[in-house]
Design a protein around this motif. Structure first.
Motif, mmCIF file in Angstrom:
data_model
loop_
_atom_site.group_PDB
_atom_site.id
_atom_site.type_symbol
_atom_site.label_atom_id
_atom_site.label_comp_id
_atom_site.label_asym_id
_atom_site.label_seq_id
_atom_site.Cartn_x
_atom_site.Cartn_y
_atom_site.Cartn_z
ATOM 1 N N LEU A 206 11.919 55.425 135.066
ATOM 2 C CA LEU A 206 12.942 55.671 134.052
ATOM 3 C C LEU A 206 14.072 56.532 134.619
ATOM 4 O O LEU A 206 15.253 56.269 134.372
ATOM 5 C CB LEU A 206 12.327 56.353 132.825
ATOM 6 N N ILE B 193 13.408 46.732 133.584
ATOM 7 C CA ILE B 193 14.218 47.445 132.603
ATOM 8 C C ILE B 193 15.666 46.987 132.748
ATOM 9 O O ILE B 193 16.302 47.228 133.780
ATOM 10 C CB ILE B 193 14.113 48.972 132.811
ATOM 11 N N VAL C 244 18.550 51.347 129.861
ATOM 12 C CA VAL C 244 17.868 52.435 129.159
ATOM 13 C C VAL C 244 18.897 53.523 128.863
ATOM 14 O O VAL C 244 19.732 53.856 129.720
ATOM 15 C CB VAL C 244 16.695 52.995 129.997
ATOM 16 N N ALA D 204 15.749 58.229 128.642
ATOM 17 C CA ALA D 204 15.108 58.290 129.953
ATOM 18 C C ALA D 204 14.813 59.733 130.342
ATOM 19 O O ALA D 204 13.761 60.031 130.911
ATOM 20 C CB ALA D 204 15.996 57.627 131.002
#
Length: 205
Positions: free
Chosen positions: A33, A106, A109, A114
């Motif tokens: 992330l 992903i 995000v 994140a």
């Protein structure tokens, strides 16, 4: 009764193995992330993020290499069992951080999500490792030693060191991303500070 006098229920080997896998997978997802949102955390992982952004080499390679000098302190201060567990945890995070990007795709995000979720995932992963006598090396070894030796709270010491790393990050990353990284570092270290206290968790490995 003094917490130190309470009977303990040692972790079984399979519990340690499961904790190692779960904890490192949590950390690796948090790293993914952060990478997607161009964020970083503190400690040796923060240095690995900075070197990844500066060089283009994967996080896992830098994370593994940066931790090599700290094993001497781990052996000398924390013992062989802790050091071997830490070596395994670092190796798994280095491996999983590369594989998670292949397992989880992903497309986008929100940076603030994140920051907070990545910090929580890494903090929970570290907490699991701490409770099974392992760490993510580097500064984590130092702060655990200071807590065991002097009673200094690991989360607060880590927070101070992370602040220095964030200042250095201003030379490489936009200010807003550094600010969000600080928010994530606060979330991470609060999880550790509130849950990793001497005498609170009596399980041993």
């Amino acid at each position: 009764m003094d917490p130190q006098e309470l009977p303990t229920d040692p972790h079984r080997h399979y519990e340690d193995v499961m904790a190692m896998l779960i904890g490192t997978l949590f950390v690796a997802l948090g790293v993914t992330l952060y990478t997607e949102a161009l964020l970083l955390t503190g400690s040796t992982a923060g240095l690995a993020f900075l070197l990844q952004y500066a060089s283009g080499w994967p996080f896992g390679v830098w994370f593994f290499l940066i931790n090599l000098p700290f094993y001497w302190l781990a052996i000398r201060r924390m013992g062989w069992s802790f050091t071997l567990r830490t070596f395994a945890a670092i190796g798994l995070v280095s491996l999983f951080s590369g594989l998670t990007g292949r397992w989880v795709h992903i497309d986008g995000v929100a940076p603030i999500y994140a920051s907070l979720m990545g910090g929580c995932l890494i903090g929970i992963g570290m907490l699991i490792l701490f409770r099974h006598r392992a760490s993510l090396g580097g500064v984590n070894i130092l702060v655990l030693y200071l807590q065991d030796r002097h009673g200094w709270r690991a989360g607060y010491v880590q927070l101070g060191i992370d602040g220095v790393i964030m200042l250095v990050a201003l030379a490489l990353l936009p200010m807003d991303r550094v600010g969000l990284s600080v928010l994530g570092a606060v979330a991470l270290n609060l999880i550790i500070a509130l849950n990793h206290k001497p005498g609170r968790y009596m399980g041993v490995s």
